[in-house]
Write a protein that holds these residues in place. Structure first.
Motif, short mmCIF file in Angstrom:
data_model
loop_
_atom_site.label_atom_id
_atom_site.label_comp_id
_atom_site.label_asym_id
_atom_site.label_seq_id
_atom_site.Cartn_x
_atom_site.Cartn_y
_atom_site.Cartn_z
N LEU A 132 10.94 15.61 -14.05
CA LEU A 132 10.41 15.74 -15.83
C LEU A 132 9.83 16.42 -15.83
O LEU A 132 8.47 16.96 -15.49
N GLN A 133 9.49 16.88 -17.66
CA GLN A 133 8.53 18.07 -17.84
C GLN A 133 7.05 17.84 -18.57
O GLN A 133 6.13 18.02 -18.72
N ASP A 134 7.24 16.06 -18.36
CA ASP A 134 5.69 15.78 -18.85
C ASP A 134 5.14 15.00 -17.83
O ASP A 134 6.18 14.04 -16.60
N PRO A 135 4.51 14.90 -17.39
CA PRO A 135 4.03 14.13 -16.28
C PRO A 135 4.03 12.05 -16.77
O PRO A 135 3.93 12.10 -15.79
N LEU A 136 3.56 12.41 -17.67
CA LEU A 136 3.14 10.67 -18.35
C LEU A 136 4.31 10.46 -18.37
O LEU A 136 5.01 9.06 -17.64
N THR A 137 5.29 10.96 -18.72
CA THR A 137 6.61 10.67 -18.81
C THR A 137 7.96 10.29 -18.00
O THR A 137 7.94 9.44 -17.29
N ALA A 138 7.18 11.36 -16.32
CA ALA A 138 7.96 11.40 -15.66
C ALA A 138 7.45 9.60 -14.35
O ALA A 138 8.35 9.11 -13.94
N ALA A 139 6.11 9.75 -14.36
CA ALA A 139 5.77 8.10 -14.14
C ALA A 139 5.90 6.93 -14.68
O ALA A 139 6.77 5.88 -13.93
N ILE A 140 6.04 6.92 -15.71
CA ILE A 140 7.11 5.58 -16.95
C ILE A 140 8.24 5.70 -16.26
O ILE A 140 8.39 4.44 -16.31
N VAL A 141 8.87 6.75 -16.56
CA VAL A 141 10.76 6.19 -16.06
C VAL A 141 10.88 6.31 -14.68
O VAL A 141 11.45 5.39 -14.44
N ALA A 142 9.56 6.40 -13.88
CA ALA A 142 10.36 6.20 -12.84
C ALA A 142 9.55 5.01 -12.08
O ALA A 142 10.24 4.03 -11.66
N ASP A 143 8.87 4.42 -13.02
CA ASP A 143 8.28 2.47 -13.20
C ASP A 143 9.88 2.13 -13.37
O ASP A 143 9.76 0.67 -12.89
N VAL A 146 12.76 2.81 -13.46
CA VAL A 146 13.88 2.38 -13.07
C VAL A 146 13.00 1.93 -11.27
O VAL A 146 14.70 1.42 -11.77
N VAL A 147 12.93 1.83 -11.20
CA VAL A 147 12.54 0.78 -10.38
C VAL A 147 12.83 -0.37 -10.27
O VAL A 147 13.68 -1.48 -9.69
N THR A 148 12.25 -0.53 -11.61
CA THR A 148 12.56 -2.58 -12.29
C THR A 148 13.33 -2.52 -12.23
O THR A 148 14.12 -4.01 -11.66
N LYS A 149 14.13 -1.65 -13.03
CA LYS A 149 16.20 -1.80 -13.59
C LYS A 149 16.91 -2.01 -11.96
O LYS A 149 17.64 -2.28 -11.42
N LEU A 150 16.37 -0.85 -11.25
CA LEU A 150 17.04 -0.99 -10.05
C LEU A 150 17.00 -2.02 -9.12
O LEU A 150 18.11 -2.65 -8.75
N GLN A 151 15.51 -3.04 -9.55
CA GLN A 151 15.41 -4.67 -8.91
C GLN A 151 16.02 -5.39 -9.10
O GLN A 151 16.85 -6.60 -8.30
N LYS A 152 16.72 -5.16 -10.61
CA LYS A 152 17.39 -6.11 -11.40
C LYS A 152 18.71 -5.70 -11.05
O LYS A 152 19.60 -7.02 -10.94
N TYR A 153 19.13 -4.56 -10.83
CA TYR A 153 20.78 -4.86 -10.48
C TYR A 153 21.50 -4.77 -8.88
O TYR A 153 21.71 -6.05 -8.75
N ILE A 154 20.16 -4.55 -7.78
CA ILE A 154 20.38 -4.83 -6.45
C ILE A 154 19.60 -6.46 -6.71
O ILE A 154 21.17 -7.40 -5.72
N THR A 155 19.10 -8.01 -7.25
CA THR A 155 18.82 -8.76 -7.25
C THR A 155 20.47 -9.45 -8.14
O THR A 155 21.25 -10.69 -7.35
N SER A 156 20.85 -8.50 -8.83
CA SER A 156 22.30 -9.09 -9.44
C SER A 156 23.30 -8.40 -8.76
O SER A 156 23.65 -9.88 -8.84
N VAL A 162 6.42 0.15 -1.59
CA VAL A 162 4.93 0.57 -1.26
C VAL A 162 4.07 1.16 -1.21
O VAL A 162 2.65 1.27 -1.78
N GLU A 163 5.02 2.70 -2.06
CA GLU A 163 4.57 3.73 -2.87
C GLU A 163 4.61 3.37 -4.49
O GLU A 163 5.70 4.05 -4.65
N PRO A 164 3.68 3.12 -5.22
CA PRO A 164 3.54 2.77 -6.42
C PRO A 164 3.73 3.98 -7.46
O PRO A 164 3.43 5.26 -7.18
N ALA A 165 4.07 4.14 -8.80
CA ALA A 165 4.06 5.34 -9.71
C ALA A 165 2.88 5.21 -10.09
O ALA A 165 2.13 4.73 -10.17
N SER A 166 2.58 7.25 -10.32
CA SER A 166 1.01 7.08 -10.55
C SER A 166 1.45 8.70 -11.53
O SER A 166 2.54 9.50 -10.94
N VAL A 167 0.60 9.14 -12.15
CA VAL A 167 0.71 10.49 -13.29
C VAL A 167 0.75 11.10 -11.94
O VAL A 167 -0.94 11.72 -11.23
#
Length: 364
Positions: A204-215, A217-227, A315-320
């Motif tokens: 994305l065009q903003d570093p902080l927004t990209a990190a928030i969205v990445a985190d 996405v991973v959380t929702k992806l885990q919920k999707y796969i768990t479901s 393994v490698e979490p999201a960071s700004v």
């Protein structure tokens, strides 16, 4: 060497490098002008491109050891067979990552994520941020007439506001489809088939927004796969919960009936009374056996649902990110210079003579 080969070699045209060097020397001023213009054009293109920041999160699939083997062993001891999916289930869910992050339902769930930018502490939804992202001028100019017409129409109706408030996955609006398309191009997931390691990338065009969205996405992806993994196990567990309550109630009723009958016929030695008491006792014992078996199956089903929850670890979490992704402006400018100079050289050495010969043939 045969006579024919010698004749062919002797007839082959000789390349005179000095002729080419002379042509380039005579056209040196043109090449310098081309280099200057292409450098300016490259800088214009480079500065027109908005800066992009990339955040990459690395995920590892669960090992399939530990809790899964313990549950399988417990199920085997109880005579219930293999109650776990094993490694095949893990491989199947990991392979779904790229398709899930591109799916419309998954993207729509990201619309309401609250994000912030590095320049503004105020929170806004992700769909609002996507609509505000800048685009290069060569993409903006063709869309100006449509935006102007859309803006005029929005003055006479509140349809635009209703579109942003109500999202129907079956009837998506043009604005919503545009936001979905942008997010699909910004979010990717790649799976290493050998190791199962998954890289989720958000650009994305903003570093902080990209990190928030990445985190997120991973959380929702885990919920999707768990479901996905736990859906069948949860259905079995819900069914056994209902069956457990029914069998429990039947056992309590049989127990109460036996107790009431024995209390009402104390010290009675009639064969009819003894036979009825034995029948009620057998019914109570049978109800208890069924109740006990269902209770055991329910415990295993609950353990299976619990096992399906941890699908992968981060393994490698999201960071700004601190630096922009992609090519730098200098490299883009140099690329334009090299490209246009190569085109100009080809034109000077070959294109000009070829064009002159074609022109002379047409007008002769």
């Amino acid at each position: 060497m045969s006579e024919e080969k010698k004749d062919i070699i002797s007839k082959a045209p000789e390349i005179d490098l000095m002729v080419y060097v002379k042509k380039l020397w005579l056209a040196r001023k043109q090449l310098i002008k081309v280099a200057g213009v292409s450098a300016i054009l490259g800088l214009i293109i480079a500065f027109s491109l908005p800066p992009m920041y990339k955040v990459e999160v690395t995920l590892a699939p669960e090992s399939g050891k530990g809790g899964g083997s313990e549950i399988s062993g417990m199920a085997s001891m109880l005579g219930l067979g293999n109650m776990t999916g094993g490694a095949n289930a893990d491989a199947l869910t990991v392979s779904l990552f790229p398709d899930i992050v591109k799916s419309t339902p998954f993207i729509l769930e990201l619309f309401d994520i609250h994000v912030r930018t590095s320049k503004d502490s105020l929170e806004q939804t992700l769909v609002s941020y996507i609509e505000q992202e800048k685009a290069p001028w060569w993409k903006v100019i063709p869309s100006l007439p449509g935006k102007a017409i859309h803006g005029i129409l929005s003055l006479y109706s509140d349809k635009q506001k209703k579109e942003s408030d109500n999202i129907d996955a079956f009837h998506l609006t043009g604005t919503q489809m545009g936001a979905i398309s942008k997010l699909r191009s910004s979010i990717t997931a790649n799976v290493d088939k050998k190791t199962g390691m998954t890289n989720v990338t958000v650009t994305l065009q903003d570093p902080l927004t990209a990190a928030i969205v990445a985190d997120s996405v991973v959380t929702k992806l885990q919920k999707y796969i768990t479901s996905y993994r736990a859906s069948k196990a949860q259905q079995d567990c819900d069914y056994l919960e209902q069956l457990y309550k029914e069998r429990q109630q039947e056992y309590y009723q049989a127990q109460q009936s036996y107790a009431n009958y024995m209390d009402a016929n104390k010290n009675v030695i009639l064969q009819r009374v003894l036979t009825e008491g034995e029948r009620l006792q057998n019914e109570m014992s049978l109800a208890f056996q069924v109740y006990s078996q269902v209770a055991t199956q329910l415990q295993v089903a609950r353990a299976k649902v619990q096992e399906a929850k941890p699908v992968f670890v981060v393994v490698e979490p999201a960071s700004v990110p601190l630096h922009t992704a992609g090519l730098s402006k200098i490299i883009i400018s140099m690329g334009f210079v090299i490209l246009f100079i190569m085109i100009a050289i080809v034109w000077v050495l070959f294109g000009k003579d070829f064009y002159s010969s074609i022109k002379s043939e047409l007008y002769s």
